[in-house]
Design an enzyme around this catalytic site. Structure first.
Site, PDB file in Angstrom:
ATOM      1  CD1 TRP A 179      -1.954  -2.215   2.073  1.00 54.38           C
ATOM      2  CD2 TRP A 179      -2.882  -1.510   0.172  1.00 54.38           C
ATOM      3  NE1 TRP A 179      -2.910  -3.128   1.704  1.00 54.38           N
ATOM      4  CE2 TRP A 179      -3.499  -2.723   0.553  1.00 54.38           C
ATOM      5  CE3 TRP A 179      -3.307  -0.871  -1.003  1.00 54.38           C
ATOM      6  CZ2 TRP A 179      -4.516  -3.313  -0.194  1.00 54.38           C
ATOM      7  CZ3 TRP A 179      -4.327  -1.471  -1.752  1.00 54.38           C
ATOM      8  CH2 TRP A 179      -4.918  -2.674  -1.347  1.00 54.38           C
ATOM      9  CG  ASP A 201      -2.886   4.078   4.374  1.00 56.54           C
ATOM     10  OD1 ASP A 201      -3.858   3.858   5.121  1.00 56.54           O
ATOM     11  OD2 ASP A 201      -2.642   3.413   3.345  1.00 56.54           O
ATOM     12  CE  LYS A 237      -7.663  -3.468   4.772  1.00 48.86           C
ATOM     13  NZ  LYS A 237      -7.079  -2.542   3.820  1.00 48.86           N
TER      14      LYS A 237
HETATM   15  C1  LIG Z   1      -6.579  -2.075   2.652  1.00 48.07           C
HETATM   16  C2  LIG Z   1      -5.604  -0.965   2.661  1.00 48.07           C
HETATM   17  C3  LIG Z   1      -5.614   0.045   1.677  1.00 48.07           C
HETATM   18  C4  LIG Z   1      -6.569   0.013   0.501  1.00 48.07           C
HETATM   19  O1  LIG Z   1      -7.846   0.309   0.913  1.00 48.07           O
HETATM   20  P1  LIG Z   1      -9.051   0.464  -0.131  1.00 48.07           P
HETATM   21  O2  LIG Z   1     -10.108   1.059   0.726  1.00 48.07           O
HETATM   22  O3  LIG Z   1      -9.359  -0.898  -0.637  1.00 48.07           O
HETATM   23  O4  LIG Z   1      -8.615   1.374  -1.214  1.00 48.07           O
HETATM   24  C5  LIG Z   1      -4.711   1.068   1.783  1.00 48.07           C
HETATM   25  N1  LIG Z   1      -3.826   1.112   2.784  1.00 48.07           N
HETATM   26  C6  LIG Z   1      -3.766   0.164   3.737  1.00 48.07           C
HETATM   27  C7  LIG Z   1      -2.761   0.267   4.833  1.00 48.07           C
HETATM   28  C8  LIG Z   1      -4.657  -0.904   3.698  1.00 48.07           C
HETATM   29  O5  LIG Z   1      -4.603  -1.850   4.651  1.00 48.07           O
END
Ligand SMILES: *Cc1c(COP(=O)(O)O)cnc(C)c1O
Length: 363
Positions: A103, A173, A197
């Site tokens: 990511w 993020d 998540k």
């Molecule tokens: C799952 C995840 C993403 C992507 O998320 P989406 O909502 O599917 O775009 C980005 N960063 C991290 C750390 C993730 O775990």
């Protein structure tokens, strides 16, 4: 009573049972309106209350003041990979990134489409088995911002602490560990997290952004991709992911009902210690894949003596009611995701299963 499994899915993932029950209870007639929250205007008084409460709870749990705006948008965390540079990577400036997993890598890749990127640190050649220490992230004073990924969902690493970046905005993020442990959230100028998540359902992404950074959003980018658009209208410029925001609100209330973030952290610490303890006591059987100082509390990755044993483990675990343990397709192995909604009981039961599996299947 519905039959529920022990859910270790990496995302979308388990939600607290209390939250699911409340959704069910309020589903057909939301607070005496005679309709579902799915069926009502996002400008209704009922939804406005939900939205305002969700924003207030985010600030309350994070310990942030009104100088931070909370917004809820669609597009997933992946859209933030583009929105961050479109808003804050001005021409002639350079944005710094730490490449600590898939990511994080994708975030930097999107920023490169917008402008200059300096990848300050990459653990790619070490198969992303660690994150840098704060001292390893020395940011030039004129950088547009530093982007980090607090928890690397696929590789199972997580920052314990973050660098001081001085006047350079720190952007994070936090998709997979948002509100999984206490943090000094005021260190960050912008935090984003896809809800699916640790915060709620797929379809809504939470963004927390400080006023001084928000003031830098340019006027010449598409309206919907401008943070200012959403911040000025409390996410109601257009129709927001209303049901998702409602579920996030319930999850945030659940966090408070558990005793707040401190208590959540305490339970999460116990949970991860149980599973890492299993690896540390049986390193020839359940072998952790990441360097210890970088171990994630949320996604615990391990390998077993053979791929056959791993496949057997995952399939027998499933039969015993433990789902979602397969490692990401890019890494293989086993991944135990211990998000907030995964109970201490589920974690203990999994540890018992791991012990009996090991005894029954010597290497
Ligand atoms: C799952 C995840 C993403 C992507 O998320 P989406 O909502 O599917 O775009 C980005 N960063 C991290 C750390 C993730 O775990």
């Amino acid at each position: 009573m519905a039959k529920r499994v022990f859910n270790f899915n990496p995302g979308p993932s388990a939600l607290p049972l209390e939250v699911l029950r409340q959704i069910q209870e309020e589903f057909l007639d939301y607070k005496g309106t005679g309709m579902s929250i799915l069926e009502m205007s996002h400008r209704s008084k009922e939804f406005e209350e939900v939205n305002n409460r969700a924003m207030a709870l985010v600030r309350e749990i994070a310990g942030l003041g009104n100088n931070y705006k909370v917004i809820f948008v669609g597009g997933g965390a992946s859209m933030q990979f583009s929105m961050v540079p479109m808003n804050f990577l001005a021409a002639g400036k350079t944005a710094c990134y730490a490449d600590t997993g898939e990511w994080a890598h994708k975030a930097a890749k999107e920023a490169k489409r917008v402008g200059n990127v300096n990848v300050l640190y990459s653990s790619e050649t070490a198969k992303y088995d660690h994150v840098p220490t704060p001292a390893q992230l020395k940011v030039p004073g004129d950088a547009a911002y530093l982007h980090v990924t607090s928890n690397n969902t696929i590789y199972g690493t997580e920052y314990d602490s973050f660098p001081d970046t001085g006047s350079v905005p720190l952007v994070c993020d936090m998709s997979s560990d948002m509100f999984g442990r206490t943090r000094d959230f005021s260190k960050f100028s912008l935090i984003y997290a896809g809800a699916q998540k640790n915060l709620g359902p797929a379809g809504v992404t939470m963004v927390i952004v400080r006023d001084d950074l928000l003031a830098k959003c340019p006027d010449n980018i598409p309206t919907m991709l401008n943070y200012k658009t959403h911040a000025e209208k409390d996410s109601l410029y257009n129709t927001p992911p209303a049901f998702g925001i409602y579920v996030v609100k319930l999850v945030l209330e659940w966090i408070q009902a558990q005793g707040g973030l401190k208590k959540i952290e305490e339970v999460n610490r116990t949970k991860k210690d149980i599973i890492y303890g299993m690896m540390d006591n049986n390193p020839g059987y359940y072998k952790g894949t990441v360097q210890k100082p970088s171990r994630s509390w949320m996604n615990l990755t391990l390998r077993m003596p053979s791929e056959d044993l791993e496949a057997k483990f995952i399939s027998e675990a499933k039969k015993a009611g433990f789902v979602g343990l397969k490692g990401h397709r890019s890494t293989g192995g086993v991944r135990v995701s211990l998000y907030n909604a995964v109970s201490l009981e589920a974690t203990q039961k999994l540890a018992e299963f791991m012990t009996s599996f090991m005894k029954a299947n010597p290497k």
